[in-house]
Design an enzyme around this catalytic site. Structure first.
Site, PDB file in Angstrom:
ATOM      1  N   ASP A 128       0.881  -1.148   0.000  1.00 21.49           N
ATOM      2  CA  ASP A 128       0.000   0.000   0.000  1.00 21.49           C
ATOM      3  C   ASP A 128       0.935   1.219   0.000  1.00 21.49           C
ATOM      4  OD1 ASP A 128      -2.422   1.575   0.532  1.00 21.49           O
ATOM      5  OD2 ASP A 128      -1.529   1.879   2.500  1.00 21.49           O
ATOM      6  N   LYS A 129       0.535   2.271  -0.708  1.00 21.27           N
ATOM      7  CA  LYS A 129       1.469   3.409  -0.775  1.00 21.27           C
ATOM      8  C   LYS A 129       1.485   4.226   0.527  1.00 21.27           C
ATOM      9  CE  LYS A 129       0.469   7.375  -2.890  1.00 21.27           C
ATOM     10  NZ  LYS A 129       0.701   8.502  -1.971  1.00 21.27           N
ATOM     11  N   THR A 130       0.300   4.809   0.816  1.00 19.68           N
ATOM     12  CA  THR A 130       0.255   5.780   1.906  1.00 19.68           C
ATOM     13  C   THR A 130       0.396   5.099   3.265  1.00 19.68           C
ATOM     14  OG1 THR A 130      -1.344   6.891   0.503  1.00 19.68           O
ATOM     15  CG2 THR A 130      -0.988   7.807   2.696  1.00 19.68           C
ATOM     16  N   THR A 289      -2.716   2.028  -4.494  1.00 21.73           N
ATOM     17  CA  THR A 289      -3.049   3.275  -3.819  1.00 21.73           C
ATOM     18  C   THR A 289      -4.380   3.842  -4.288  1.00 21.73           C
ATOM     19  OG1 THR A 289      -2.303   5.517  -3.329  1.00 21.73           O
ATOM     20  CG2 THR A 289      -1.750   4.661  -5.494  1.00 21.73           C
ATOM     21  N   GLY A 290      -4.990   4.607  -3.403  1.00 22.25           N
ATOM     22  CA  GLY A 290      -6.209   5.313  -3.755  1.00 22.25           C
ATOM     23  C   GLY A 290      -5.884   6.661  -4.376  1.00 22.25           C
ATOM     24  N   LYS A 317      -9.445  -3.045  -3.290  1.00 24.79           N
ATOM     25  CA  LYS A 317      -8.038  -3.383  -3.079  1.00 24.79           C
ATOM     26  C   LYS A 317      -7.810  -4.892  -3.133  1.00 24.79           C
ATOM     27  CE  LYS A 317      -6.078   0.622  -0.773  1.00 24.79           C
ATOM     28  NZ  LYS A 317      -5.434   1.179   0.419  1.00 24.79           N
ATOM     29  N   ASP A 336      -1.436  -0.918   6.077  1.00 25.03           N
ATOM     30  CA  ASP A 336      -1.563  -0.462   7.461  1.00 25.03           C
ATOM     31  C   ASP A 336      -2.986  -0.097   7.844  1.00 25.03           C
ATOM     32  OD1 ASP A 336      -1.659   1.710   5.733  1.00 25.03           O
ATOM     33  OD2 ASP A 336      -0.961   3.082   7.265  1.00 25.03           O
TER      34      ASP A 336
HETATM   35  P1  ADP Z   1      -4.679   5.335   0.262  1.00 18.54           P
HETATM   36  O1  ADP Z   1      -4.940   4.086  -0.491  1.00 18.54           O
HETATM   37  O2  ADP Z   1      -3.575   6.105  -0.395  1.00 18.54           O
HETATM   38  O3  ADP Z   1      -4.438   5.108   1.727  1.00 18.54           O
HETATM   39  P2  ADP Z   1      -7.459   6.325   0.502  1.00 18.54           P
HETATM   40  O4  ADP Z   1      -8.187   5.193  -0.125  1.00 18.54           O
HETATM   41  O5  ADP Z   1      -7.620   6.537   1.941  1.00 18.54           O
HETATM   42  O6  ADP Z   1      -5.925   6.321   0.079  1.00 18.54           O
HETATM   43  O7  ADP Z   1      -7.869   7.672  -0.255  1.00 18.54           O
HETATM   44  C1  ADP Z   1      -7.753   7.772  -1.644  1.00 18.54           C
HETATM   45  C2  ADP Z   1      -7.897   9.187  -2.118  1.00 18.54           C
HETATM   46  O8  ADP Z   1      -9.175   9.711  -1.742  1.00 18.54           O
HETATM   47  C3  ADP Z   1      -6.892  10.140  -1.544  1.00 18.54           C
HETATM   48  O9  ADP Z   1      -5.702  10.131  -2.279  1.00 18.54           O
HETATM   49  C4  ADP Z   1      -7.637  11.458  -1.677  1.00 18.54           C
HETATM   50  O10 ADP Z   1      -7.552  11.940  -3.007  1.00 18.54           O
HETATM   51  C5  ADP Z   1      -9.069  11.085  -1.408  1.00 18.54           C
HETATM   52  N1  ADP Z   1      -9.433  11.243   0.012  1.00 18.54           N
HETATM   53  C6  ADP Z   1      -9.764  10.264   0.890  1.00 18.54           C
HETATM   54  N2  ADP Z   1     -10.078  10.788   2.094  1.00 18.54           N
HETATM   55  C7  ADP Z   1      -9.926  12.125   1.995  1.00 18.54           C
HETATM   56  C8  ADP Z   1     -10.086  13.231   2.906  1.00 18.54           C
HETATM   57  N3  ADP Z   1     -10.464  13.069   4.171  1.00 18.54           N
HETATM   58  N4  ADP Z   1      -9.835  14.461   2.438  1.00 18.54           N
HETATM   59  C9  ADP Z   1      -9.436  14.649   1.171  1.00 18.54           C
HETATM   60  N5  ADP Z   1      -9.267  13.670   0.273  1.00 18.54           N
HETATM   61  C10 ADP Z   1      -9.509  12.410   0.665  1.00 18.54           C
HETATM   62 MG    MG Z   2      -3.068   3.521   3.509  1.00 16.22          MG
END
Ligand code: ADP
Ligand code: MG
Length: 443
Positions: A128-130, A289-290, A317, A336
């Site tokens: 997962d990226k973030t 990643t999202g 995912k 995570d």
């Molecule tokens: P990841 O897979 O990177 O953990 P998420 O699935 O949580 O990401 O979110 C994917 C995308 O949705 C983020 O990159 C963002 O563009 C948008 N996003 C999600 N939650 C929020 C938030 N609270 N505020 C702003 N943008 C959000």
């Molecule tokens: Mg994440």
């Protein structure tokens, strides 16, 4: 605390503490039976019956050949002594006890022993990226607004809308507003749109904040005035979110993009090396990643990652994991967040990262205690060593028994020598397992 006062809130005691949880996980892993353990137990059971059979045949054969004699009793006893498969019973649990506690000491918690044995077969790792490859703590690095909006106003509204979100992007935006001492407006009807962004009501207007998936949902295009800013942010691998409200001169009641906010997340210093090590082991590395395509590409390029999936909604995912599995790959997933849990469970081996959520840890067979992606390669390595050592031990334990039984039956061994040989076999199995103790996660 000198003359001051100290207030402590106890959030968990005894059984419920994180430490107790960790100890429970290790104990569970050591008790859970694995494929090799079951195999060894079965082999031990067979060996027991074979030993009884050979002892009986020995007794009958010698009785017929030489009649009753003290030597016959000694030979039968020797067969029973040498066939006693205790080294075989020791071989697997000993190695597993050593490797699981060794791994735990290095920050790798094994909850499921099957995961420990399966990890060596992994040929693809999806990160997962973030929060996994990156620190997961976003800082606002730029704000660009449409006509009629000031940066301050946009950021204040964005922070107000993010007020109740636990997303790391929300934290970054609130932090930026705080730093600038912006007064936040009161919003109502907050709602998190999973994988897309957030929405709330301000002054009777709908306000949205989010990324590419949100824009798609609302069927909006960012205004041209923001394009240059967006392109620049994308080229630097920065995450971009848009603020959308109907309280804008350009909109006739429908939502309009009034600002773009660029956020930067820091790539963990160990990520590059982690990818390189996995490549050295012949393992393919993918990223999930999202976040937007642009950000994903920038990070993947930076880290030398082979394959990435961007703009993946949380509920999709696990599909990506299955997709790779259907191509015949043996997949480990490292994540995570709560939204990673289904993917962690779907993977052949799930690894929950660091200070990740409880949900992620429960869905994963392995938990990496530190937010260090290097531990992934270490986990595959200890898995490999565990299985190799188990096989060596099973071979030696079995070899002793297999070689000893015919010698004993033919009368070439005394009960004393047989006893010593058996003790030797246990000692060799034990010392072979103890050699593992030299292992370190990160050399
Ligand atoms: P990841 O897979 O990177 O953990 P998420 O699935 O949580 O990401 O979110 C994917 C995308 O949705 C983020 O990159 C963002 O563009 C948008 N996003 C999600 N939650 C929020 C938030 N609270 N505020 C702003 N943008 C959000
Ligand atoms: Mg994440």
């Amino acid at each position: 605390n000198g003359g001051g006062s100290l207030r402590v809130r106890v959030t968990a005691t005894g059984e419920e503490t994180a430490l107790a949880g960790i100890m429970r996980l290790v104990a569970e892993a050591q008790q859970s039976k694995s494929r090799t353990q079951i195999l060894a137990d079965r082999a031990a059971a067979w060996l027991f019956y074979i030993a009884l059979g050979v002892a009986a045949i020995t007794a009958v054969a010698w009785l017929i050949a030489v009649g009753f004699d003290v030597d016959v009793v000694a030979r039968v006893a020797t067969v029973l002594v040498i066939a006693c498969p205790h080294a075989l019973g020791l071989a697997v649990p000993l190695v597993v006890a050593i490797t699981t506690s060794l791994a735990a000491r290095n920050g790798i918690l094994v909850r499921d022993r099957l995961a420990l044995e399966k990890a060596r077969e992994i040929d693809t790792v999806i990160f997962d990226k973030t929060g996994t490859l990156t620190e997961g703590s976003f800082g606002v690095v730029g704000v660009e607004t449409a006509d009629g909006w000031s940066e301050q106003r946009a950021l204040a509204l964005a922070a107000a809308v993010e007020g109740d979100s636990e997303h790391t992007i929300a934290r970054g935006i609130r932090h930026a507003a705080e730093e600038r001492d912006l007064a936040l407006s009161r919003v109502t009807n907050f709602e998190a749109l999973k994988g897309r962004g957030v929405r709330a009501t301000y002054n009777g207007d709908e306000v949205y904040l989010g990324g590419p998936r949100l824009m798609e949902m609302l069927d909006l295009e960012p205004p041209r005035a923001l394009n240059a800013f967006a392109e620049q942010a994308a080229s630097k691998g920065q995450t971009l979110v848009y603020l959308i409200t109907s309280d804008s001169p350009a909109s006739n009641g429908t939502g309009e993009v009034v600002a773009a906010i660029a956020l930067a997340d820091v790539i963990r210093p160990e990520s590059r090396e982690a990818v390189r090590r996995l490549h050295d082991m012949g393992v393919e590395v993918a990223m999930l990643t999202g976040d937007s395509e642009d950000v994903a590409r920038a990070v993947a390029q930076e880290l030398g990652i082979d394959l990435f999936f961007a703009e993946v909604l949380p509920e999709h995912k696990d599909e990506k994991v299955r997709q790779l599995q259907q191509q015949g790959k043996s997949v480990a997933m490292v994540g995570d967040g709560v939204n990673d849990a289904p993917a962690l469970a779907a993977a052949d081996v799930g690894m929950a990262m660091g200070n990740g959520t409880d949900v992620a840890m429960h869905a994963a067979g392995i938990t990496l205690m530190r937010g260090d992606p290097l531990l992934v390669a270490a986990a595959l390595d200890i898995s490999d060593r565990t299985v190799a050592k188990i096989r060596q031990n099973l071979f030696w334990a079995f070899f002793y028994n297999a070689a000893g039984i015919p010698l004993a039956a033919l009368g070439y061994l005394s009960p004393v020598v047989a006893g010593a040989a058996m003790a030797m076999s246990s000692v060799s199995v034990m010392s072979n397992a103890l050699l593992l103790k030299r292992w370190k996660a990160l050399q």
